[in-house]
Scaffold this active site. Structure first.
Site, PDB file in Angstrom:
ATOM      1  N   HIS A   2       0.816  -1.220   0.000  1.00  0.00           N
ATOM      2  CA  HIS A   2       0.000   0.000   0.000  1.00  0.00           C
ATOM      3  C   HIS A   2       0.848   1.266   0.000  1.00  0.00           C
ATOM      4  CE1 HIS A   2      -3.716  -2.298   1.745  1.00  0.00           C
ATOM      5  NE2 HIS A   2      -3.533  -2.518   0.466  1.00  0.00           N
ATOM      6  N   CYS A  14       9.330  17.828  -8.593  1.00  0.00           N
ATOM      7  CA  CYS A  14       9.958  16.526  -8.787  1.00  0.00           C
ATOM      8  C   CYS A  14      11.472  16.719  -8.923  1.00  0.00           C
ATOM      9  CB  CYS A  14       9.402  15.874 -10.050  1.00  0.00           C
ATOM     10  SG  CYS A  14      10.295  14.372 -10.521  1.00  0.00           S
ATOM     11  N   SER A  33      -7.392  -6.589   9.875  1.00  0.00           N
ATOM     12  CA  SER A  33      -8.812  -6.782  10.174  1.00  0.00           C
ATOM     13  C   SER A  33      -9.523  -7.702   9.192  1.00  0.00           C
ATOM     14  CB  SER A  33      -9.516  -5.425  10.193  1.00  0.00           C
ATOM     15  OG  SER A  33      -9.309  -4.777   8.953  1.00  0.00           O
TER      16      SER A  33
HETATM   17  P1  NAD Z   1      -7.193  -2.224  10.499  1.00  0.00           P
HETATM   18  O1  NAD Z   1      -7.003  -0.975  11.266  1.00  0.00           O
HETATM   19  O2  NAD Z   1      -8.375  -2.362   9.622  1.00  0.00           O
HETATM   20  O3  NAD Z   1      -7.203  -3.439  11.530  1.00  0.00           O
HETATM   21  C1  NAD Z   1      -6.248  -3.541  12.547  1.00  0.00           C
HETATM   22  C2  NAD Z   1      -6.370  -4.923  13.152  1.00  0.00           C
HETATM   23  O4  NAD Z   1      -5.336  -5.076  14.109  1.00  0.00           O
HETATM   24  C3  NAD Z   1      -7.706  -5.153  13.892  1.00  0.00           C
HETATM   25  O5  NAD Z   1      -8.240  -6.386  13.470  1.00  0.00           O
HETATM   26  C4  NAD Z   1      -7.306  -5.186  15.357  1.00  0.00           C
HETATM   27  O6  NAD Z   1      -8.087  -6.094  16.125  1.00  0.00           O
HETATM   28  C5  NAD Z   1      -5.870  -5.663  15.278  1.00  0.00           C
HETATM   29  N1  NAD Z   1      -5.012  -5.219  16.384  1.00  0.00           N
HETATM   30  C6  NAD Z   1      -5.022  -4.026  17.024  1.00  0.00           C
HETATM   31  N2  NAD Z   1      -4.055  -3.984  17.949  1.00  0.00           N
HETATM   32  C7  NAD Z   1      -3.431  -5.190  17.903  1.00  0.00           C
HETATM   33  C8  NAD Z   1      -2.352  -5.762  18.639  1.00  0.00           C
HETATM   34  N3  NAD Z   1      -1.707  -5.091  19.596  1.00  0.00           N
HETATM   35  N4  NAD Z   1      -1.972  -7.034  18.344  1.00  0.00           N
HETATM   36  C9  NAD Z   1      -2.613  -7.743  17.363  1.00  0.00           C
HETATM   37  N5  NAD Z   1      -3.629  -7.236  16.638  1.00  0.00           N
HETATM   38  C10 NAD Z   1      -4.042  -5.972  16.905  1.00  0.00           C
HETATM   39  O7  NAD Z   1      -5.856  -2.466   9.674  1.00  0.00           O
HETATM   40  P2  NAD Z   1      -5.539  -3.187   8.308  1.00  0.00           P
HETATM   41  O8  NAD Z   1      -6.280  -4.473   8.224  1.00  0.00           O
HETATM   42  O9  NAD Z   1      -4.063  -3.182   8.182  1.00  0.00           O
HETATM   43  O10 NAD Z   1      -6.150  -2.245   7.163  1.00  0.00           O
HETATM   44  C11 NAD Z   1      -6.034  -0.859   7.272  1.00  0.00           C
HETATM   45  C12 NAD Z   1      -5.287  -0.119   6.181  1.00  0.00           C
HETATM   46  O11 NAD Z   1      -4.844   1.130   6.759  1.00  0.00           O
HETATM   47  C13 NAD Z   1      -4.032  -0.784   5.694  1.00  0.00           C
HETATM   48  O12 NAD Z   1      -4.166  -0.882   4.352  1.00  0.00           O
HETATM   49  C14 NAD Z   1      -2.886   0.175   6.008  1.00  0.00           C
HETATM   50  O13 NAD Z   1      -2.276   0.606   4.808  1.00  0.00           O
HETATM   51  C15 NAD Z   1      -3.485   1.423   6.578  1.00  0.00           C
HETATM   52  N6  NAD Z   1      -2.881   1.824   7.881  1.00  0.00           N
HETATM   53  C16 NAD Z   1      -1.540   1.735   8.090  1.00  0.00           C
HETATM   54  C17 NAD Z   1      -1.010   2.079   9.311  1.00  0.00           C
HETATM   55  C18 NAD Z   1       0.479   1.965   9.515  1.00  0.00           C
HETATM   56  O14 NAD Z   1       1.239   2.107   8.564  1.00  0.00           O
HETATM   57  N7  NAD Z   1       0.954   1.670  10.739  1.00  0.00           N
HETATM   58  C19 NAD Z   1      -1.826   2.509  10.342  1.00  0.00           C
HETATM   59  C20 NAD Z   1      -3.207   2.611  10.094  1.00  0.00           C
HETATM   60  C21 NAD Z   1      -3.722   2.258   8.845  1.00  0.00           C
END
Ligand code: NAD
Length: 244
Positions: A111, A138, A179
Site C-alpha cells: 500500500h 519533482c 482486520s
Molecule cells: P485495520 O485498522 O483495519 O485493523 C487492525 C487490526 O489489528 C484489527 O483487526 C485489530 O483487532 C488488530 N489489532 C489491534 N491492535 C493489535 C495488537 N496489539 N496485536 C494484534 N492485533 C491488533 O488495519 P488493516 O487491516 O491493516 O487495514 C487498514 C489499512 O490502513 C491498511 O491498508 C494500512 O495501509 C493502513 N494503515 C496503516 C497504518 C500503519 O502504517 N501503521 C496505520 C493505520 C492504517
C-alpha cells in the site's frame, strides 16, 4: 524443517503497540480524518493540500515511534530461517517504516510508504523524508506533480505479481494485526490455502476472515508473534500447528 516458504502479511495492528493508531477505530476516522478526505484519489484533486498535510503529519511522527517485539521477531525470522534452508517473504499493508527499522531487509509495501514520493508527471519514485505539498517539485523532471506514494482506496496495490507468486509457493501463511476487511489483502489467506499452506492469524480478536485460517492466536502481537517465532526457530514447527 517443516516450512520451506513462510509468507507473512502484516497490518496496522502490528504497529499499534508502537503507538501508531490502527485504521478502523470505533469512530470510523483515521487519525481524526474521514477516509474519503485523505485516502481516495478524488481527495487529491479536490483538496491536495489537506492530503499532503495528512501524510506529512504521519511522516513527521515516525522518528518518535519505535519497532516493537513483533516487528523484531519477524526480522529475526527473516534473518535466521534461511540458515535452516527456508525462505520468508514479508508483505505489509503498513506505510510506516517500523519493519525496516526492526531489521527487516526486504519488505513488500503493497500500500505504499510514507518515506516515498511519486511523481505523476514522469512516473519516478524517490526516497522522501521531508514534508511535501502540491507545489513540491519533482527532483527529476522539475514539475510540481508529486503525490504521497500511498495506494488509495480504488487504486491497484503494488507488487501484486510478486505477492501472487509468493502465495502460490508458500507452505505457512501468517497474518498479523489485520482486520480482514481491506481487499485484496483480506483474500490472501484463500490463495495460500489453495497452495496447501497452513494459515495462522494473530490478532486481538477474530478478524472478519478468521474462518479461512486453520487457527489463530488472540492476544497482543508483541507477545504472540515472538513466542511463535521462538517455537519455529527452536523446533521447526509451532505448537498448535497440528490443529489444522
Ligand atoms: P485495520 O485498522 O483495519 O485493523 C487492525 C487490526 O489489528 C484489527 O483487526 C485489530 O483487532 C488488530 N489489532 C489491534 N491492535 C493489535 C495488537 N496489539 N496485536 C494484534 N492485533 C491488533 O488495519 P488493516 O487491516 O491493516 O487495514 C487498514 C489499512 O490502513 C491498511 O491498508 C494500512 O495501509 C493502513 N494503515 C496503516 C497504518 C500503519 O502504517 N501503521 C496505520 C493505520 C492504517
Amino acid at each position: 524443517m517443516m516450512f520451506k516458504h513462510i509468507v507473512i502479511l502484516t497490518g496496522a495492528g502490528i504497529s499499534a503497540e508502537s503507538g501508531i493508531p490502527v485504521f478502523r477505530s470505533e469512530t470510523g476516522l483515521w487519525e481524526n480524518h474521514r477516509i474519503e478526505d485523505v485516502c481516495v484519489p478524488e481527495a487529491l484533486i479536490r483538496d491536495p493540500l489537506t492530503v499532503h498535510e495528512f501524510y506529512n503529519t504521519m511522516r513527521r511522527s515516525l522518528p518518535s515511534k519505535e519497532p516493537n517485539p513483533a516487528h523484531r521477531a519477524i526480522a529475526r525470522l527473516q534473518q535466521e530461517w534461511p540458515a535452516q534452508g527456508g525462505q520468508v517473504t514479508l508483505i505489509t499493508q503498513n506505510i510506516d517504516d517500523l519493519h525496516e527499522r526492526a531489521g527487516s531487509m526486504q519488505v513488500i509495501h503493497m500500500h505504499g510508504a510514507l518515506k516515498s514520493i511519486w511523481c505523476t508527471a514522469c512516473g519516478r519514485r524517490f526516497y522522501w523524508d521531508e514534508d511535501s505539498s502540491p507545489d513540491s517539485k519533482c527532483p527529476h523532471c522539475g514539475k510540481p506533480a508529486l503525490r504521497p506514494d500511498i495506494v488509495f482506496f480504488g487504486e491497484m496495490p503494488y507488487h501484486m505479481d510478486e505477492i501472487s507468486d509468493a502465495l502460490s509457493d508458500c507452505d505457512l501463511f501468517l497474518a498479523v494485526g489485520t482486520s480482514g476487511v481491506v481487499y485484496p489483502a483480506a483474500g490472501f489467506c484463500q490463495y495460500a490455502r489453495a497452495a496447501k499452506a497452513l494459515c495462522v492469524e494473530f490478532n486481538l480478536e477474530k478478524s472478519a476472515v478468521a474462518s479461512n485460517f486453520h487457527y489463530g492466536r488472540y492476544s497482543k502481537a508483541g507477545v504472540t508473534v515472538p513466542s511463535f517465532v521462538e517455537e519455529l526457530l527452536t523446533s521447526g514447527k509451532a505448537q498448535g500447528w497440528n490443529e489444522a
